[in-house]
Enzyme design. Sequence first.
Site, PDB file in Angstrom:
ATOM      1  N   ARG A   1      45.364 -14.380 -68.212  1.00 51.71           N
ATOM      2  CA  ARG A   1      46.231 -13.346 -67.626  1.00 51.71           C
ATOM      3  C   ARG A   1      47.135 -12.709 -68.669  1.00 51.71           C
ATOM      4  O   ARG A   1      48.291 -12.373 -68.380  1.00 51.71           O
ATOM      5  CB  ARG A   1      47.088 -13.923 -66.487  1.00 51.71           C
ATOM      6  CG  ARG A   1      46.297 -14.304 -65.250  1.00 51.71           C
ATOM      7  CD  ARG A   1      46.028 -13.079 -64.376  1.00 51.71           C
ATOM      8  NE  ARG A   1      45.346 -13.423 -63.146  1.00 51.71           N
ATOM      9  CZ  ARG A   1      45.960 -13.586 -61.971  1.00 51.71           C
ATOM     10  NH1 ARG A   1      47.257 -13.437 -61.862  1.00 51.71           N
ATOM     11  NH2 ARG A   1      45.262 -13.894 -60.906  1.00 51.71           N
TER      12      ARG A   1
ATOM     13  N   ARG B   1      51.701  -8.467 -65.083  1.00 50.72           N
ATOM     14  CA  ARG B   1      53.015  -7.967 -64.691  1.00 50.72           C
ATOM     15  C   ARG B   1      54.168  -8.399 -65.575  1.00 50.72           C
ATOM     16  O   ARG B   1      55.265  -7.853 -65.481  1.00 50.72           O
ATOM     17  CB  ARG B   1      53.302  -8.366 -63.240  1.00 50.72           C
ATOM     18  CG  ARG B   1      52.515  -7.536 -62.237  1.00 50.72           C
ATOM     19  CD  ARG B   1      52.546  -8.137 -60.858  1.00 50.72           C
ATOM     20  NE  ARG B   1      51.922  -9.456 -60.887  1.00 50.72           N
ATOM     21  CZ  ARG B   1      51.573 -10.154 -59.821  1.00 50.72           C
ATOM     22  NH1 ARG B   1      51.816  -9.677 -58.610  1.00 50.72           N
ATOM     23  NH2 ARG B   1      50.999 -11.335 -59.944  1.00 50.72           N
TER      24      ARG B   1
ATOM     25  N   ARG C   1      49.903   0.278 -64.042  1.00 48.29           N
ATOM     26  CA  ARG C   1      49.490  -0.169 -62.713  1.00 48.29           C
ATOM     27  C   ARG C   1      49.867   0.849 -61.636  1.00 48.29           C
ATOM     28  O   ARG C   1      49.146   1.007 -60.647  1.00 48.29           O
ATOM     29  CB  ARG C   1      50.135  -1.534 -62.454  1.00 48.29           C
ATOM     30  CG  ARG C   1      49.994  -2.113 -61.079  1.00 48.29           C
ATOM     31  CD  ARG C   1      48.597  -2.634 -60.824  1.00 48.29           C
ATOM     32  NE  ARG C   1      48.490  -3.135 -59.464  1.00 48.29           N
ATOM     33  CZ  ARG C   1      48.335  -2.368 -58.390  1.00 48.29           C
ATOM     34  NH1 ARG C   1      48.263  -1.059 -58.520  1.00 48.29           N
ATOM     35  NH2 ARG C   1      48.250  -2.901 -57.191  1.00 48.29           N
TER      36      ARG C   1
ATOM     37  N   ASP D   1      38.958  -8.585 -61.832  1.00 45.35           N
ATOM     38  CA  ASP D   1      39.384  -9.712 -61.009  1.00 45.35           C
ATOM     39  C   ASP D   1      38.144 -10.453 -60.516  1.00 45.35           C
ATOM     40  O   ASP D   1      37.063  -9.865 -60.437  1.00 45.35           O
ATOM     41  CB  ASP D   1      40.227  -9.253 -59.814  1.00 45.35           C
ATOM     42  CG  ASP D   1      40.964 -10.426 -59.198  1.00 45.35           C
ATOM     43  OD1 ASP D   1      42.004 -10.831 -59.737  1.00 45.35           O
ATOM     44  OD2 ASP D   1      40.467 -10.981 -58.199  1.00 45.35           O
TER      45      ASP D   1
ATOM     46  N   TYR E   1      38.157 -17.903 -51.377  1.00 46.03           N
ATOM     47  CA  TYR E   1      38.769 -16.658 -50.879  1.00 46.03           C
ATOM     48  C   TYR E   1      37.905 -16.022 -49.801  1.00 46.03           C
ATOM     49  O   TYR E   1      38.415 -15.478 -48.819  1.00 46.03           O
ATOM     50  CB  TYR E   1      39.007 -15.680 -52.034  1.00 46.03           C
ATOM     51  CG  TYR E   1      40.061 -16.188 -52.996  1.00 46.03           C
ATOM     52  CD1 TYR E   1      41.415 -16.028 -52.717  1.00 46.03           C
ATOM     53  CD2 TYR E   1      39.708 -16.865 -54.159  1.00 46.03           C
ATOM     54  CE1 TYR E   1      42.396 -16.510 -53.573  1.00 46.03           C
ATOM     55  CE2 TYR E   1      40.673 -17.363 -55.029  1.00 46.03           C
ATOM     56  CZ  TYR E   1      42.013 -17.188 -54.725  1.00 46.03           C
ATOM     57  OH  TYR E   1      42.973 -17.684 -55.564  1.00 46.03           O
TER      58      TYR E   1
END
Length: 346
Positions: A27, A31, A40, A77, A153
């Site tokens: 990562r 952010r 973004r 992702d 998920y």
Amino acid sequence: MTDSSTKLMLRALAGETLDRPPFWFMRQAGRYLAEYRETRRQAPNFLAFCHTPDLAVEVTLQPLRRYGFDAAILFSDILVVPDALGQTVEFREGEGPVLEPVRSAGDLDRLSADRTIGHMAPIFETVGRLSREIPQTTALIGFAGSPWTVATYMVEGRGSKDYQAIRTWAYADPETFGRLIDLLVEATSAYVIEQVRHGAEIIQLFDTWAGVLPEAEFRRWVIDANARIVANLRAACPGVPVIGFPRGAGLLYEDFVRETGVDGVSLDATVPVQWASDVLQPLCTVQGNLDNMLLLVGGPAMEHAVTRILDVLGRGPFIFNLGHGILPPTPPENVARVVEMIMERG
Ligand code: CP3
């Protein structure tokens, strides 16, 4: 063709012990960087962001400009695969991913691997552009989620604390559940092979939720599924190194490495480095494993841990990384300090 001997990542994954280990952070685009937050904002939602090559290339390059990482990791992702299979996937602000759950044979019948590669064309364009734009000494990592983790998920419909729906299904009806894993093995193999054809030089398989399974199920849904993807990739693209990340595998890291045939294994922060040095490094290259919370905290606690990892794992084939992805509130200067400590080694 660039000279692989100049890329520390490829040398480490070929089994070389280097004076200064290569480093990149899971990562590393994200952010915690102001420039990421700025870029973004230009996309209406996170999936659109992943499917816009101009933006995905830009955020992949941002952390390289700041820190000179030895690897770039494709910005995307793991959930682009269920989206390409036809499942409804949404990323909601402040809530994370939300999917329409897949929980039965009927739900499986509505998914199809046929259109996945076509649907992901913008991602392959991003890979191609990155392979031309990154510095000569930087390696390009492509990636995918491993079947078990992506399935969590797909079945839970969101992040989960206890994995009740997926474990209930996998334990009670492994035959039908196995169809989902088979579909993911097929789609994920095709996806990573296509990334390599567009310029990815290394593939990392993220099995973030491997650690919730007992031994027998770990062998079936983690080791076996990752092994099949590694074999498919090897058959199509010989010589491309694979890094496995069966997070939370504990003692089963060893069998994961032996039985999947990965070139590298990424360790979570709970793995004792001396054990990894004794047991895993004779088998493959080890990557890891600074606690992402220590990176956030910084100071002497972080520096002590970095020194210990470099001292112990640096004696064998090694890539410095975190035990899990950078947390959004991490101060960027802590990343800079770790990079400085690694560069002092060579
Ligand atoms: O490492 C990199 O820099 C490359 C990009 C990358 C992302 N996700 C970008 C992302 C990679 C390699 C991933 C993998 C991923 N995605 C995993 C496996 C690794 C891990 O961290 O465990 C998992 C489990 C996911 C699923 C996922 N994606 C969740 C649960 C979330 C929401 C939580 C969160 O952090 O927001 C995402 C969203 C996501 N993926 C973001 C980023 C930068 C944040 C979204 C945003 O910017 O709005």
